[in-house]
Design an enzyme around this catalytic site. Sequence first.
Site, PDB file in Angstrom:
ATOM      1  N   ASN A  64       0.882  -1.159   0.000  1.00  0.00           N
ATOM      2  CA  ASN A  64       0.000   0.000   0.000  1.00  0.00           C
ATOM      3  C   ASN A  64       0.925   1.215   0.000  1.00  0.00           C
ATOM      4  OD1 ASN A  64      -1.665   2.146   0.416  1.00  0.00           O
ATOM      5  ND2 ASN A  64      -2.498   1.416   2.373  1.00  0.00           N
ATOM      6  N   ASN A  93       4.295   4.656  -9.901  1.00  0.00           N
ATOM      7  CA  ASN A  93       3.166   4.697 -10.837  1.00  0.00           C
ATOM      8  C   ASN A  93       1.794   4.569 -10.172  1.00  0.00           C
ATOM      9  OD1 ASN A  93       1.714   4.097 -13.564  1.00  0.00           O
ATOM     10  ND2 ASN A  93       1.306   2.306 -12.275  1.00  0.00           N
ATOM     11  N   SER A 145       0.191  13.780 -13.977  1.00  0.00           N
ATOM     12  CA  SER A 145      -0.944  13.722 -14.900  1.00  0.00           C
ATOM     13  C   SER A 145      -1.115  15.093 -15.516  1.00  0.00           C
ATOM     14  CB  SER A 145      -2.227  13.356 -14.158  1.00  0.00           C
ATOM     15  OG  SER A 145      -3.357  13.591 -14.978  1.00  0.00           O
ATOM     16  N   TYR A 157      -7.088  15.227  -6.913  1.00  0.00           N
ATOM     17  CA  TYR A 157      -6.149  14.598  -7.855  1.00  0.00           C
ATOM     18  C   TYR A 157      -5.180  15.626  -8.444  1.00  0.00           C
ATOM     19  CZ  TYR A 157      -5.000  11.396 -11.815  1.00  0.00           C
ATOM     20  OH  TYR A 157      -4.388  10.592 -12.743  1.00  0.00           O
ATOM     21  N   ALA A 159      -4.265  18.472  -7.137  1.00  0.00           N
ATOM     22  CA  ALA A 159      -3.355  18.922  -6.076  1.00  0.00           C
ATOM     23  C   ALA A 159      -2.244  17.900  -5.877  1.00  0.00           C
ATOM     24  CB  ALA A 159      -4.134  19.132  -4.778  1.00  0.00           C
TER      25      ALA A 159
HETATM   26  P1  NAD Z   1      -5.248   1.758 -12.997  1.00  0.00           P
HETATM   27  O1  NAD Z   1      -6.349   1.961 -12.047  1.00  0.00           O
HETATM   28  O2  NAD Z   1      -5.449   0.889 -14.177  1.00  0.00           O
HETATM   29  O3  NAD Z   1      -3.953   1.212 -12.228  1.00  0.00           O
HETATM   30  C1  NAD Z   1      -3.543   1.733 -10.994  1.00  0.00           C
HETATM   31  C2  NAD Z   1      -2.971   0.595 -10.173  1.00  0.00           C
HETATM   32  O4  NAD Z   1      -2.550   1.108  -8.903  1.00  0.00           O
HETATM   33  C3  NAD Z   1      -3.982  -0.514  -9.880  1.00  0.00           C
HETATM   34  O5  NAD Z   1      -3.398  -1.770 -10.161  1.00  0.00           O
HETATM   35  C4  NAD Z   1      -4.283  -0.344  -8.413  1.00  0.00           C
HETATM   36  O6  NAD Z   1      -4.628  -1.568  -7.763  1.00  0.00           O
HETATM   37  C5  NAD Z   1      -2.972   0.215  -7.906  1.00  0.00           C
HETATM   38  N1  NAD Z   1      -3.128   0.904  -6.625  1.00  0.00           N
HETATM   39  C6  NAD Z   1      -4.146   1.715  -6.237  1.00  0.00           C
HETATM   40  N2  NAD Z   1      -3.959   2.139  -4.990  1.00  0.00           N
HETATM   41  C7  NAD Z   1      -2.797   1.587  -4.559  1.00  0.00           C
HETATM   42  C8  NAD Z   1      -2.082   1.646  -3.347  1.00  0.00           C
HETATM   43  N3  NAD Z   1      -2.525   2.359  -2.298  1.00  0.00           N
HETATM   44  N4  NAD Z   1      -0.914   0.958  -3.249  1.00  0.00           N
HETATM   45  C9  NAD Z   1      -0.461   0.231  -4.285  1.00  0.00           C
HETATM   46  N5  NAD Z   1      -1.108   0.123  -5.459  1.00  0.00           N
HETATM   47  C10 NAD Z   1      -2.267   0.804  -5.589  1.00  0.00           C
HETATM   48  O7  NAD Z   1      -4.800   3.222 -13.439  1.00  0.00           O
HETATM   49  P2  NAD Z   1      -3.806   3.723 -14.597  1.00  0.00           P
HETATM   50  O8  NAD Z   1      -4.618   4.501 -15.532  1.00  0.00           O
HETATM   51  O9  NAD Z   1      -2.954   2.631 -15.086  1.00  0.00           O
HETATM   52  O10 NAD Z   1      -2.938   4.762 -13.752  1.00  0.00           O
HETATM   53  C11 NAD Z   1      -1.555   4.606 -13.461  1.00  0.00           C
HETATM   54  C12 NAD Z   1      -0.978   5.967 -13.079  1.00  0.00           C
HETATM   55  O11 NAD Z   1      -1.096   6.865 -14.193  1.00  0.00           O
HETATM   56  C13 NAD Z   1      -1.707   6.646 -11.920  1.00  0.00           C
HETATM   57  O12 NAD Z   1      -0.783   7.336 -11.113  1.00  0.00           O
HETATM   58  C14 NAD Z   1      -2.625   7.625 -12.618  1.00  0.00           C
HETATM   59  O13 NAD Z   1      -2.965   8.706 -11.798  1.00  0.00           O
HETATM   60  C15 NAD Z   1      -1.745   8.050 -13.779  1.00  0.00           C
HETATM   61  N6  NAD Z   1      -2.477   8.639 -14.902  1.00  0.00           N
HETATM   62  C16 NAD Z   1      -3.367   7.907 -15.638  1.00  0.00           C
HETATM   63  C17 NAD Z   1      -4.021   8.511 -16.709  1.00  0.00           C
HETATM   64  C18 NAD Z   1      -4.999   7.777 -17.586  1.00  0.00           C
HETATM   65  O14 NAD Z   1      -5.547   8.385 -18.498  1.00  0.00           O
HETATM   66  N7  NAD Z   1      -5.246   6.488 -17.370  1.00  0.00           N
HETATM   67  C19 NAD Z   1      -3.776   9.849 -17.001  1.00  0.00           C
HETATM   68  C20 NAD Z   1      -2.878  10.563 -16.238  1.00  0.00           C
HETATM   69  C21 NAD Z   1      -2.230   9.943 -15.193  1.00  0.00           C
END
Ligand code: NAD
Length: 249
Positions: A64, A93, A145, A157, A159
């Site tokens: 976590n 990530n 992001s 988010y 912030a």
């Molecule tokens: P996703 O939800 O597919 O994957 C996120 C992963 O993080 C999941 O496997 C989840 O179980 C894990 N997770 C959540 N809380 C956690 C915790 N407390 N400890 C450990 N793991 C945890 O999302 P994604 O789209 O792959 O996002 C990945 C990163 O990219 C994030 O930081 C997100 O903010 C960023 N992001 C995504 C987008 C988009 O368009 N998808 C855009 C900008 C930024």
Amino acid sequence: GIELNGKIAIVTGASSGIGRAIAFKLAERGANLILGDVKIDELRKVAEEIIKETKVKVVPLYVNVGDFNSTKEFYNKGVSELGVDYVDILVNNAGINRDALFVKMTYEQWDEVIRVDLYSMFNMTKQVVEGMIRRNYGRIINMSSLSWLGNIGQANYSAAKAGVIGFTKTLARELAKYNITVNAICPGFIDTPMTRAVPEKVRQKIIERIPMGRIGQPEDVANLVAFLASDEASYITGEVIGVTGGLVL
Ligand code: NAD
């Protein structure tokens, strides 16, 4: 070169979306992996798939990232399972969103997002930095992001993701003398479970605004991570790089 043969990399949030794509990409380049996620069953499946397709070592472990003690246990267990006492690459990530207009946003929604998306940066980076300094080598890549610029419904988010940028730029300056680079990536709109939760109508509207005319794929982000993790990026630090298909907010 661009190969990562024998390097040790941590990827958090690796069970899904962008993190999963990053894990595959780094493994294809030859890096051994310590993967972390709260969803441990899904994470083990990802690890099995990577082991089947590549020759690298993969250690999937619960973490976590919002909890300092959890990141400490995760790091200690991960490196010891690989028989080392350092990592070369950290990809911060893991992240969540809990969207709501500010007037409706609860304290819990604020707290949870700041904890997972911002405290995580401190928690995980604290674990790896000593080993990186000792070996005079490191690559830290933080997921921000495009929303850091401000996005309706994302006060929490935005912030957190703006905080990631300040953190990245300061660490880049402090750690450069140890040959550690620190960069942030700003994905735009990427096809993952996070954005699949967006209602179809809204999704289509966002895609219409992307100059490249398509939603981003997790691999589009993973390709940049692989580059920033490589020796070819050794003089790039403190940067904030978009992967947006030209989308602006
Ligand atoms: P996703 O939800 O597919 O994957 C996120 C992963 O993080 C999941 O496997 C989840 O179980 C894990 N997770 C959540 N809380 C956690 C915790 N407390 N400890 C450990 N793991 C945890 O999302 P994604 O789209 O792959 O996002 C990945 C990163 O990219 C994030 O930081 C997100 O903010 C960023 N992001 C995504 C987008 C988009 O368009 N998808 C855009 C900008 C930024």
